[in-house]
Design an enzyme around this catalytic site. Structure first.
Site, PDB file in Angstrom:
ATOM      1  N   LYS A  40       0.815  -1.195   0.000  1.00  0.00           N
ATOM      2  CA  LYS A  40       0.000   0.000   0.000  1.00  0.00           C
ATOM      3  C   LYS A  40       0.859   1.259   0.000  1.00  0.00           C
ATOM      4  O   LYS A  40       0.383   2.343  -0.275  1.00  0.00           O
ATOM      5  CB  LYS A  40      -0.875   0.020   1.271  1.00  0.00           C
ATOM      6  N   GLY A  41       2.140   1.090   0.329  1.00  0.00           N
ATOM      7  CA  GLY A  41       2.994   2.231   0.640  1.00  0.00           C
ATOM      8  C   GLY A  41       3.121   3.306  -0.419  1.00  0.00           C
ATOM      9  O   GLY A  41       3.394   4.461  -0.104  1.00  0.00           O
ATOM     10  N   GLU A  96       7.599   2.602  -6.111  1.00  0.00           N
ATOM     11  CA  GLU A  96       7.728   2.076  -4.749  1.00  0.00           C
ATOM     12  C   GLU A  96       7.821   3.215  -3.746  1.00  0.00           C
ATOM     13  O   GLU A  96       8.269   4.316  -4.089  1.00  0.00           O
ATOM     14  CB  GLU A  96       9.030   1.256  -4.649  1.00  0.00           C
ATOM     15  N   ASP A  97       7.456   2.922  -2.515  1.00  0.00           N
ATOM     16  CA  ASP A  97       7.663   3.893  -1.444  1.00  0.00           C
ATOM     17  C   ASP A  97       9.116   3.875  -0.979  1.00  0.00           C
ATOM     18  O   ASP A  97       9.784   4.901  -0.936  1.00  0.00           O
ATOM     19  CB  ASP A  97       6.704   3.636  -0.266  1.00  0.00           C
ATOM     20  N   ASP A 100      14.367  -1.143   0.979  1.00  0.00           N
ATOM     21  CA  ASP A 100      15.094  -1.332   2.244  1.00  0.00           C
ATOM     22  C   ASP A 100      16.064  -2.507   2.065  1.00  0.00           C
ATOM     23  O   ASP A 100      17.170  -2.321   1.544  1.00  0.00           O
ATOM     24  CB  ASP A 100      14.046  -1.560   3.337  1.00  0.00           C
ATOM     25  N   LYS A 128      16.854   3.100   1.384  1.00  0.00           N
ATOM     26  CA  LYS A 128      17.570   2.914   2.655  1.00  0.00           C
ATOM     27  C   LYS A 128      18.671   1.887   2.401  1.00  0.00           C
ATOM     28  O   LYS A 128      18.523   0.698   2.675  1.00  0.00           O
ATOM     29  CB  LYS A 128      16.589   2.398   3.718  1.00  0.00           C
ATOM     30  N   PHE A 149      13.563   4.053  11.143  1.00  0.00           N
ATOM     31  CA  PHE A 149      12.240   3.668  10.662  1.00  0.00           C
ATOM     32  C   PHE A 149      11.466   4.907  10.247  1.00  0.00           C
ATOM     33  O   PHE A 149      11.331   5.866  10.987  1.00  0.00           O
ATOM     34  CB  PHE A 149      11.457   2.840  11.685  1.00  0.00           C
ATOM     35  N   ASP A 156       4.082   3.259   6.523  1.00  0.00           N
ATOM     36  CA  ASP A 156       3.412   3.031   7.809  1.00  0.00           C
ATOM     37  C   ASP A 156       4.326   2.400   8.835  1.00  0.00           C
ATOM     38  O   ASP A 156       5.375   1.841   8.516  1.00  0.00           O
ATOM     39  CB  ASP A 156       2.236   2.067   7.608  1.00  0.00           C
ATOM     40  N   ARG A 162       0.255   6.414   7.752  1.00  0.00           N
ATOM     41  CA  ARG A 162       0.340   6.557   6.295  1.00  0.00           C
ATOM     42  C   ARG A 162      -0.165   7.916   5.817  1.00  0.00           C
ATOM     43  O   ARG A 162       0.246   8.412   4.779  1.00  0.00           O
ATOM     44  CB  ARG A 162      -0.516   5.489   5.599  1.00  0.00           C
TER      45      ARG A 162
HETATM   46  P1  IMP Z   1      12.327  -4.498   1.635  1.00  0.00           P
HETATM   47  O1  IMP Z   1      11.758  -5.754   1.041  1.00  0.00           O
HETATM   48  O2  IMP Z   1      13.072  -4.759   2.905  1.00  0.00           O
HETATM   49  O3  IMP Z   1      13.139  -3.677   0.661  1.00  0.00           O
HETATM   50  O4  IMP Z   1      11.132  -3.607   2.147  1.00  0.00           O
HETATM   51  C1  IMP Z   1      10.119  -3.337   1.331  1.00  0.00           C
HETATM   52  C2  IMP Z   1       8.927  -2.751   2.035  1.00  0.00           C
HETATM   53  O5  IMP Z   1       9.046  -2.699   3.458  1.00  0.00           O
HETATM   54  C3  IMP Z   1       8.774  -1.321   1.604  1.00  0.00           C
HETATM   55  O6  IMP Z   1       8.122  -1.240   0.356  1.00  0.00           O
HETATM   56  C4  IMP Z   1       7.963  -0.762   2.743  1.00  0.00           C
HETATM   57  O7  IMP Z   1       6.594  -1.002   2.523  1.00  0.00           O
HETATM   58  C5  IMP Z   1       8.460  -1.516   3.953  1.00  0.00           C
HETATM   59  N1  IMP Z   1       9.496  -0.729   4.664  1.00  0.00           N
HETATM   60  C6  IMP Z   1      10.828  -0.874   4.661  1.00  0.00           C
HETATM   61  N2  IMP Z   1      11.455   0.050   5.422  1.00  0.00           N
HETATM   62  C7  IMP Z   1      10.462   0.822   5.913  1.00  0.00           C
HETATM   63  C8  IMP Z   1      10.442   1.984   6.762  1.00  0.00           C
HETATM   64  O8  IMP Z   1      11.459   2.523   7.246  1.00  0.00           O
HETATM   65  N3  IMP Z   1       9.211   2.497   7.033  1.00  0.00           N
HETATM   66  C9  IMP Z   1       8.054   1.970   6.547  1.00  0.00           C
HETATM   67  N4  IMP Z   1       8.034   0.904   5.743  1.00  0.00           N
HETATM   68  C10 IMP Z   1       9.212   0.330   5.435  1.00  0.00           C
HETATM   69 MG    MG Z   2       6.219  -0.977  -0.139  1.00  0.00          MG
END
Ligand code: IMP
Ligand code: MG
Length: 175
Positions: A40-41, A96-97, A100, A128, A149, A156, A162
């Site tokens: 949803k981000g 994408e939001d 990470d 990040k 975070f 969220d 959000r």
């Molecule tokens: P990844 O798979 O670890 O790259 O993370 C992907 C998803 O985790 C992102 O699209 C976000 O929805 C969520 N996410 C990762 N880091 C954060 C953060 O610092 N705040 C909020 N959501 C996060």
């Molecule tokens: Mg996301």
């Protein structure tokens, strides 16, 4: 109760989104682009980006979820909402939001690549890099964020925050 500190104001976010839109319009000008938001981000970012783009686009969403409650990725990615647009032979820009660990995005990009779009690129508002576990190539980036975070503007913490118009850091949370 957690404390939230402003990292990027809504004014700065607006200028950043407009500058990303200019870059994207320049690169794709005239093409029939599909903006593919990751739920949803990305919902607020995609809504602002689409309006700033000022060019014809189609919009679709995929729902992916990797987190349970809390701030750590589980590493297991679930498709919670499927793509409905046929993307074979199309120009697809994933929106994408935040990237990470990179696990969610790299899962999605390889899933989409198998459907043979004519181009596939990634636009993320936030990156990040400190916690990356798999390499992800980002074509369009808004901000590189510290190892904290982040909430607001679509992102969220356990489904909270959000709606916040600015991007904030949740203080006192251990990642
Ligand atoms: P990844 O798979 O670890 O790259 O993370 C992907 C998803 O985790 C992102 O699209 C976000 O929805 C969520 N996410 C990762 N880091 C954060 C953060 O610092 N705040 C909020 N959501 C996060
Ligand atoms: Mg996301």
């Amino acid at each position: 109760m957690e404390k939230l500190r402003i990292l990027y104001t809504r004014e700065l976010i607006k200028r950043t989104v407009e500058s990303l839109a200019r870059e994207i319009r320049r690169d794709y000008g005239g093409h029939n682009l599909i903006l593919l938001g990751v739920l949803k981000g990305s919902f607020i970012f995609l809504a602002d980006l689409a309006r700033a783009l000022d060019m014809p686009v189609e919009i679709d969403f995929v729902g992916l979820s990797s987190y349970g409650a809390g701030t750590q990725t589980s590493g297991r990615i679930k498709i919670t909402h499927r793509l409905h647009t046929p993307i074979r032979g199309r120009d697809v820009l994933v929106v994408e939001d935040i990237v990470d660990t990179g696990l969610t995005t790299s899962f999605l990009l390889s899933h989409l690549a198998r459907k043979r779009p004519s181009s596939l690129k990634l636009c993320t508002l936030l990156d990040k890099p400190s916690r990356r576990r798999v390499e992800v190539h980002i074509d369009y980036l808004g901000f590189t964020v510290p190892d904290k975070f982040i909430v607001g503007y679509g992102t969220d913490w356990d489904e909270k925050y959000r709606h916040l118009p600015d991007i904030r850091i949740v203080e006192g949370v251990k990642l």
